[in-house]
Each structure stands twice: as C-alpha cells, then as structure tokens.
Design a protein around this motif. Sequence first.
Motif, PDB file in Angstrom:
ATOM      1  N   ALA A  24      20.568 -14.455 101.704  1.00 44.62           N
ATOM      2  CA  ALA A  24      20.765 -16.078 101.181  1.00 44.62           C
ATOM      3  C   ALA A  24      21.479 -16.634 102.362  1.00 44.62           C
ATOM      4  N   VAL A  25      22.447 -15.911 103.033  1.00 44.61           N
ATOM      5  CA  VAL A  25      23.197 -16.379 104.068  1.00 44.61           C
ATOM      6  C   VAL A  25      22.992 -15.241 105.388  1.00 44.61           C
ATOM      7  N   GLN A  26      22.723 -15.771 106.719  1.00 46.40           N
ATOM      8  CA  GLN A  26      22.299 -15.132 107.860  1.00 46.40           C
ATOM      9  C   GLN A  26      23.055 -15.520 108.962  1.00 46.40           C
ATOM     10  N   GLY A  27      23.970 -14.863 109.136  1.00 48.29           N
ATOM     11  CA  GLY A  27      25.188 -14.910 110.300  1.00 48.29           C
ATOM     12  C   GLY A  27      25.481 -16.379 110.703  1.00 48.29           C
ATOM     13  N   VAL A  28      25.987 -16.800 109.646  1.00 50.85           N
ATOM     14  CA  VAL A  28      26.682 -18.137 109.627  1.00 50.85           C
ATOM     15  C   VAL A  28      28.114 -18.324 110.308  1.00 50.85           C
ATOM     16  N   SER A  29      28.388 -18.982 111.193  1.00 52.96           N
ATOM     17  CA  SER A  29      29.663 -19.208 111.648  1.00 52.96           C
ATOM     18  C   SER A  29      30.004 -20.601 111.661  1.00 52.96           C
ATOM     19  N   PHE A  30      31.088 -20.963 111.091  1.00 51.40           N
ATOM     20  CA  PHE A  30      31.514 -22.335 111.456  1.00 51.40           C
ATOM     21  C   PHE A  30      32.807 -22.489 111.074  1.00 51.40           C
ATOM     22  N   ASP A  31      33.602 -23.706 111.079  1.00 52.48           N
ATOM     23  CA  ASP A  31      34.961 -23.941 110.847  1.00 52.48           C
ATOM     24  C   ASP A  31      35.344 -25.057 110.152  1.00 52.48           C
ATOM     25  N   MET A 216      26.919 -30.351 108.356  1.00 48.67           N
ATOM     26  CA  MET A 216      26.262 -29.037 108.752  1.00 48.67           C
ATOM     27  C   MET A 216      25.132 -28.916 107.902  1.00 48.67           C
ATOM     28  N   THR A 217      23.743 -28.803 108.686  1.00 51.51           N
ATOM     29  CA  THR A 217      22.654 -28.613 107.980  1.00 51.51           C
ATOM     30  C   THR A 217      22.143 -26.940 107.949  1.00 51.51           C
ATOM     31  N   MET A 218      21.685 -26.595 106.834  1.00 58.79           N
ATOM     32  CA  MET A 218      21.259 -25.238 106.619  1.00 58.79           C
ATOM     33  C   MET A 218      19.887 -25.175 106.150  1.00 58.79           C
ATOM     34  N   GLU A 219      19.424 -24.192 106.694  1.00 59.57           N
ATOM     35  CA  GLU A 219      17.933 -24.204 106.124  1.00 59.57           C
ATOM     36  C   GLU A 219      17.710 -22.657 106.398  1.00 59.57           C
ATOM     37  N   ASP A 220      17.286 -21.883 105.210  1.00 61.22           N
ATOM     38  CA  ASP A 220      16.638 -20.595 105.152  1.00 61.22           C
ATOM     39  C   ASP A 220      18.041 -19.490 105.577  1.00 61.22           C
ATOM     40  N   GLY A 221      19.059 -20.275 105.024  1.00 62.81           N
ATOM     41  CA  GLY A 221      20.375 -19.382 105.169  1.00 62.81           C
ATOM     42  C   GLY A 221      21.102 -19.389 106.423  1.00 62.81           C
ATOM     43  N   ARG A 222      20.534 -20.264 107.343  1.00 70.10           N
ATOM     44  CA  ARG A 222      20.989 -20.424 108.683  1.00 70.10           C
ATOM     45  C   ARG A 222      21.774 -21.721 108.930  1.00 70.10           C
ATOM     46  N   VAL A 223      22.624 -22.042 109.746  1.00 72.54           N
ATOM     47  CA  VAL A 223      23.047 -23.202 110.378  1.00 72.54           C
ATOM     48  C   VAL A 223      21.959 -23.861 111.274  1.00 72.54           C
ATOM     49  N   ILE A 224      21.410 -24.841 111.094  1.00 74.71           N
ATOM     50  CA  ILE A 224      20.654 -25.328 112.033  1.00 74.71           C
ATOM     51  C   ILE A 224      21.046 -26.558 112.849  1.00 74.71           C
ATOM     52  N   GLY A 225      21.953 -27.163 112.491  1.00 77.57           N
ATOM     53  CA  GLY A 225      22.791 -27.871 113.324  1.00 77.57           C
ATOM     54  C   GLY A 225      23.851 -28.440 112.756  1.00 77.57           C
ATOM     55  N   PHE A 226      24.545 -29.251 113.436  1.00 74.85           N
ATOM     56  CA  PHE A 226      25.631 -30.066 113.324  1.00 74.85           C
ATOM     57  C   PHE A 226      25.705 -31.445 113.736  1.00 74.85           C
ATOM     58  N   GLU A 227      25.991 -32.496 112.913  1.00 75.36           N
ATOM     59  CA  GLU A 227      26.193 -33.614 113.471  1.00 75.36           C
ATOM     60  C   GLU A 227      27.145 -34.384 113.036  1.00 75.36           C
TER      61      GLU A 227
END
Lengths: 234, 378
Positions: A24-31, A216-227
């Motif tokens: 469900a979540v794959q290697g997500v890092s953020f703060d 923060m945009t997610m897709e398929d359990g990954r973060v695909i971008g910040f804006e």
Amino acid sequence: MAELAMQATALVKWFGEGDARTVAVQGVSFDARFGEMLFIEGPSGSGKTTLLSLISGILRPNEGTVMVEGRDIWSMTSDRIADFRLNKVGFVFQDYHLFPRLTTVENVAIPLILKKNDWDKSIDEAMEYLEIVGIKDRALLPPVKLSGGEQQRVAIARAIASHPDILIFDEPTASLDGETGRKILDFVKKNILTDKRCIIVVTHDNRIFEYADRIMTMEDGRVIGFEQGGGREE
Amino acid sequence: MKGILKIAYKLLVNDKGKFAALLVGITFAVFLMVMMTSMFSGILHRSSATVLNVGAKVWVMDPAINTPANNIPMPDYVLDAVRSINGVTYAVPLYSGGALVKLRSGAYQSVTVIGLDDSSLYGRPELLEGQIEDIYGENAFIVVKDAEFPKLQNPRVGTEFEINDHRGVIVGIARVTTSGLFGVPTLYTTYNRALQYIPSTRFTTAFILIEPKNTTAIPYIKQQVKALGYEALTKDEFIQKTSRFYKYQTGVGTNVLIMTVISFIVGLCISGQTFYTFILENLERFGALKAIGAKGRELVYMILFQASFASLAGFGLGIGLACLLITVARLRMPSYAAMTTYTDIGLAFIMVLIIAGISSYIGVRKVLKIEPFDIFRG
C-alpha cells in the motif's frame, strides 16, 4: 524555515503475505512543518489513508520511521503510542464518528476526559472549543440534530481539544457541499492553524487545494511529487 | 477513570431502546429465577413446619422416615429404652397423624392432629386465646391460627366439631412460627386423647422428643438409639433430611432446577444478544475512541461497566418484582408458600454475574479486535 512537526522516512506498508501481498505504501519519505497545511492527494487506492495511519500512530509500518520530537513513534510501547495519539495528534474523521448518544459538548470533551480530567472541568473546556468553532449554542444537542457542516465543526473542536501539534483531516469535504467545504477549510486555515501546529489533509477534492501550503501527490503507494499550494504566501 | 465510566454510562442509558431491552431481559431472568427458588425455599421451609413448631432438640424416629409428615409408629418400649439412655434429661412421645373433622355446618375437613405428652405438654404452641391447662378438659383441642385456619370456618373458643364420631371442642387458639405444607389446619391435643379419638395402629408413637443434658451427650444418644434400630436426629439434621427428600427424591428439586436453568438461559440469550447488538452498533465509535487515544484496557473497563450496570440494575428490578409479587400473593393467599431467602438472592446474583461476564466477554472480544485503521478506511 519552520520547525519540523513530523518526519517520515522510507515508510513501507504491505497487507497480506505471499501471492496475496499488496503493497500500500512503498518507501515514502516526507516531512510536515509547524504552521503549514500539507495536503496529501491522489486517486483512490494510492495509499493516502494508509500513509495517514502510519504517521499518526494507528498502523504500524513494515519498514521506515516516523520521527516526532526526535523520537520514532513506532519504537514506543502500545500504551505510549496511545498517549501519543491522545496528546500529539488530533483526528477529524471522514464520517466524523461522533457519538450520537452524547451531547455535542460531551463529544468534544472526550479527549479531555481520556486525559483523566475531571468531567465538569472537561465540559467547561469543551464549551470554549465549541465557541471557537462557532457552535456553542448547539452544545446540548445530540450531533444527529446538527447539519453536516456543524458536525464537521464538532469533529474539529474535538480534534483540537487535546491541544495537538498535528491535526489530521481525512477527506474533510467528502460529506459536504462545495461551499460548506470551502467555508470549513477557510475557517480551519484562519482559526485552527497556528505556528505551533501542523495540519495534514488527505483529499482528492481539488476545489480546496487553494488552502494548501504544500501538496503531496501519491500514486500506487509512492510519492510522485510535491507542489506549492494556493495557500503558500511567497 | 470516572470520566470514562460516565461516558460508558451515557452511551448505555441514552440508547433507551437497547437499555430497556437489556433491563427487561435481565429483570425477567432474575424474576423467574427468584420466583422458582423462592417457591422451592417456601416448600422446604414449610415441609419442616412440625419440627420448627414443636422445637425439640432431638427427634427419635424410624430410619425410613423422610419428613415429619411421614408416620411409622414405634413400639412403646422404645420410649422406655430412650429414657434410660445416659445423657437424656427427659424423653416424651409425640403423636402426629391425620384425621377428618365434621364441622358444625356439616362439612368435612382434613386436619393434622398433634398429640402432646400428657404430663409435660412438651412442644406446645404459643396461645393467643385460652389457657394451656384447658387442654386437659373434656374433648379439648387447640387450633392453630395460620393460613389454613379459615378452612375450619374460623372457630372460636367453645366451637364444637366432630372427630371420628367424638365430640371435640376448641379450648384455645394458638400461633406457630411456620404453617404446614399440605394446606390442612392443625389441631393440638394430648397424646392420650389423640390415641383415643383417632383410629390407631398397634404401635402409636410417631416421634420421641428428647431433651439432652447437653450437646456433648447427643452423639452418645444417637449411637444408643441406633443400637435400638431407630434413628435420632437433631432438629437441624431432621430439617436437612426433609430438605434432601424434597430436593432429590420427589422431582420437585429437579423441576425447580430445570426451570431456574431455563430462566438463566433465557436471560443470558436476551441480554447477551442485546448487548452484542449494542456493541456492534457502537463498534465504530469504540474504534474512534481507540484512534483518539483510548487504551485497550479503558475500553474493557467501559464494556465491563456497561454490562455490570445493566446486569445489576436488572438484578435489583428482578428481585424487587419477585418480592413484590410474593408479598401481594401472600396478602391475597395466606397459604402461598414462596419465601425469598438470602440463598435465593445469592444464587440469582451469581447467575447475573455470569450473564454480565459472558455478555462482557462477547463485547470485549469484538472491541479489542477493532483496529482504528478500519475507522480511517470507513
């Protein structure tokens, strides 16, 4: 730059085992930082809600850390994690999950009562939060007698009653019409967000993106971008 | 903790429909259990009425006797033999038998006749009217004013009747601590008059009543009586023997036990099912509480409190209802035998605790399994 409220590193969460395993979540890092409204958006099934659960001490990740005040919350005992949720995190659930058999003010007082405060003192304090969200006159009604927007405000009052550092909204506009949703977000931005609080909103309602500081945009359990969101003052 | 329990209380009682269903279920179960056991207690108590009313410390009887209502007469030499046992202060015969009296209206009525030892009148009742020495008068009988008294058409001192073609006259009205079980009035007279008026077998002594010198003499007396081929029982032992007979040899005890268990199962089903539905309906809220920061044990306390509160409230209502019904029934029917004892209440309380425990267990299992993550997923 504002102080970090929470830092997630390399979070991984899967369900099931073997062939049935779903990541469900794959290697997500953020703060997330104090004073900001961080929106997490993405299509259904992208892992937003799972990520929310991982960072709020509700669902244990298979890998990764969630650092709050310099400590990984998942290194703590289950009782300490419950205390963390009670003292550091405020939740506004998608369906509010208010108790229909309690009055509005009693619903708001729940976190205070869980903190072992005296009942009457908790009710008095809860009244102050109802005043903040502007529905003090509805204090003695059961939540089912309130409109959707008012119930949302009750949920917000309950979430902020424990003075949390991190406030989490799960699809806050899902049950509201567009105008009410915007009013609620506007209210939250102006009255609930402070320099000592961070608000994380999970949504796929792009009508409210204007209130985000970061998206923060997610897709398929990954973060695909910040804006940058519309709410960021440059 | 008090705050958490107050939330639990409000969640429970504010759900009026469920709370009422829970209360009704438990109240009904307790009511049935207490009524059943009270009726049985009343039967047991009344079955020993003669033992309680006569009050002798040691009773000698044929070993086949199960209750004071049984009558296996003993030969006269047994009385002499008992009197000669070391440790016996005195021993007197007691006649106990049934008879038919013809009232002045011409109606017939069964009675129990107790014949007291002529010289000592040992075991005599407390008189409300008349003098005890009048029992020595011609045709004299003393009537017991209990629930069955009206069946003799409310006799007064001087009222006459026929007993086995002999004239009888009431010379006193007495009261006793316990009414009999079989719904017949009781007449007291002297031992010899009882033998004279009522058709008798060759042997006539139903019981021998003993006054021992002291309690330490009782085992020796029992041993000596046993050597004679008879049985000596203390008052309590005789009451217990009577109770055992009704419990295990008549089917009454088994029937009451079955009804009590059925009441328990009905109560358990109603309250368990209702409580389970209550927990299911609030499951998401318990999950939300968990997400907010409630610990597992706090949720367990909440459920335990809810189950205990509903059970104890139902217990109180059930006991109250049963006592009220028994009181009202006794006012209307003085011979109604039910009697609520502390044992009956204790038994119902244990049953209620089991109901509360099982209901809680079902709820706790469900609530502890709910994951706050499920709340987020919706």
